[in-house]
Design an enzyme around this catalytic site. Structure first.
Site: not given
Ligand code: ACO
Length: 456
Positions: A82, A116, A158, A251
């Site tokens: 991609e 992906c 990520t 994945h």
């Molecule tokens: N210690 C331990 N854990 C923590 C801490 C800390 N200090 N702070 C936060 N966390 C945890 C949260 O509780 C959460 O876990 P949970 O969901 O089990 O409760 C996790 O860390 C992530 O925190 P969020 O606040 O939800 O994360 P954020 O909103 O910042 O972003 C996301 C995460 C959405 C995955 C972002 O990185 C993203 O958009 N990535 C790209 C999209 C992606 O990968 N999508 C997946 C499928 S599609 C693909 O393959 C591209």
């Protein structure tokens, strides 16, 4: 041909990484957010010297050199990606340069794109070709390669980068089980790349996770139906459950999502079990009886309870497949096959012999499949399975030999990638010594956007 599947596998990743604890500090987020919350420890990344073409050149060259196969033994080669640097010209055409001296130009297959999922589509195409009247007796090669980068912000940790090349043919040590593919596709905008001027996707992170889990539910349901139908024809009438999989790979956008996904599969098993089984096998989970999959995407109690209940299973069936993803991040189309490589690197051929390995492939947008491999019974020294396993056993050592780069320098290199993204007439900045020996790299881009590559 009998037993079509994966005969050999090669994995490439960049020679530099950023430590996620450094990124946590640099981004001023709470300690543990990336390392514990997302389950990521290191993230591999490419400087401007590498693009998706060079990643794929490197991985194909390495696979051909290691297997010592003649270049004319490949009759099909396709690429799942991609990472689009040209809206018309396929990466496959660039890879043909490697075959030039052999004179082999009779090679079917071209690039496939949907987030992906393209690697899995290519793998299915390759297997279909081998099982069709078009097969000419030669091997197929499937290449998956991507550079996963996000703008600074929540999604940046990520990212990742890598490529996998797989040799597909008959009498394979990892057979693709026939008739067992559960697929789910639908039209959503969870992650997509509408802007040709930017290397970054548009992503709705929360929606993408929900879509991933929904697709997992749907694909697993279809897969189970198909295998149960096969069993029925053989006189076996019982439900398929995770017990019928010795390993399960996914994945992996980030590792925490995979642990939740295995828990989700257990929740699927639980909901479709008889109430007797629910009581005897799923102790303490009775409260979740009668729930519907589609009502529980945001149900934290379900998530937590099944994550706890499936922890042993996660440690046994899935954790070892996350070695590469933990240390290198998401590599989009190659992520699932990097998990397969990790699994092979963390187990002996004896451990794997005869096992069924479930696989879930997800590409945003969306396209997803649940399918399975069957490892051959023969794990004796010199057997195809033993050779496959030993060829990848140096993975931890290779990952450990990468260079750690500070979060500041990583950010600077990301900025450089932005600057050079649509540029013409340049030679990428950077030190060739920062690449692993034998790596293909981008040498120049001329005024007509034509790219030239060389090998370190
Ligand atoms: N210690 C331990 N854990 C923590 C801490 C800390 N200090 N702070 C936060 N966390 C945890 C949260 O509780 C959460 O876990 P949970 O969901 O089990 O409760 C996790 O860390 C992530 O925190 P969020 O606040 O939800 O994360 P954020 O909103 O910042 O972003 C996301 C995460 C959405 C995955 C972002 O990185 C993203 O958009 N990535 C790209 C999209 C992606 O990968 N999508 C997946 C499928 S599609 C693909 O393959 C591209």
């Amino acid at each position: 041909p009998k037993d079509v599947g994966i005969l050999a596998l090669e994995l490439y990743f960049p020679a530099q990484y950023v430590d996620q604890t450094d990124l946590e500090k640099f981004n001023n987020v709470e300690a543990g957010k990336y390392t514990v919350g997302l389950g990521q420890t290191h993230m591999g990344f490419c400087s401007v010297q590498e693009d998706v073409n060079s990643l794929c050149l490197t991985v194909v060259q390495r696979l051909m050199e290691r297997t010592k196969l003649p270049w004319d033994s490949v009759g099909r080669l396709e690429v799942g990606t991609e990472t689009i640097i040209d809206k018309s010209k396929a990466i496959k055409t660039v890879l043909m340069e490697l075959f030039q001296d052999s004179g082999n130009t009779d090679i079917e297959g071209i690039d496939t794109t949907n987030a992906c999922y393209g690697g899995t589509a290519s793998l299915f195409n390759a297997a279909n070709w081998l099982e069709s009247s078009s097969w000419d007796g030669r091997y197929a090669m499937v290449v998956c390669g991507d550079i996963a980068v996000y703008p600074s912000g929540n999604a940046r940790p990520t990212g990742g980068a890598g490529a996998v090349a797989m040799l597909v043919g008959p009498n394979a040590p990892l057979v693709l089980e026939r008739g067992l593919r559960g697929t789910h596709m639908e039209n959503v905008y969870d992650f997509y790349k509408p802007d040709g001027a930017s290397e970054y996707p548009l992503v709705d992170g929360k929606l993408s996770i929900q879509c991933y889990i929904r697709a997992l539910d749907r694909c697993y349901t279809v897969y189970r139906q198909k295998i149960q139908n096969q069993w029925k024809q053989a006189g076996i009438d019982r439900p398929f459950t995770l017990d019928d999989l010795q390993f399960m790979i996914f994945h992996t956008p980030f590792c925490k999502l995979v642990q939740k996904s295995l828990a989700r599969l257990m929740f699927n098993d639980f909901l479709s079990a008889s109430s007797d089984t629910q009581t005897s096998l799923y102790k303490g989970l009775e409260a979740f009886r009668g729930l519907k999959l589609e009502d529980t995407y945001n149900n934290r109690d379900v998530e937590k309870a099944f994550q706890k209940a499936s922890l042993d299973m996660f440690n046994k069936k899935t954790k070892s497949s996350l070695y590469f993803s933990t240390h290198n991040g998401n590599s989009y189309t190659s992520s699932l096959y990097g998990c397969l490589a990790s699994l092979l690197s963390q187990h002996s051929a004896q451990d794997l012999a005869g096992s069924r390995i479930g696989a879930f492939s997800y590409g945003s947008g969306l396209a997803a499949s649940f399918f399975s491999f069957r490892a051959s019974q023969d794990a004796s020294p010199g057997s195809p399975l033993e050779k496959l396993v030993s060829s990848i056993s140096d993975l931890p050592k290779r990952l450990a030999s990468r260079k750690r780069v500070s979060a500041e320098e990583f950010t600077e290199i990301m900025n450089q990638r932005e600057q050079f993204y649509r540029k013409v007439n340049f030679s990428p900045p950077g030190d060739l010594n920062s690449l692993f020996p034998g790596t293909w790299y981008l040498e120049t881009v001329d005024e007509l956007h034509r790219r030239k590559y060389a090998r370190r």
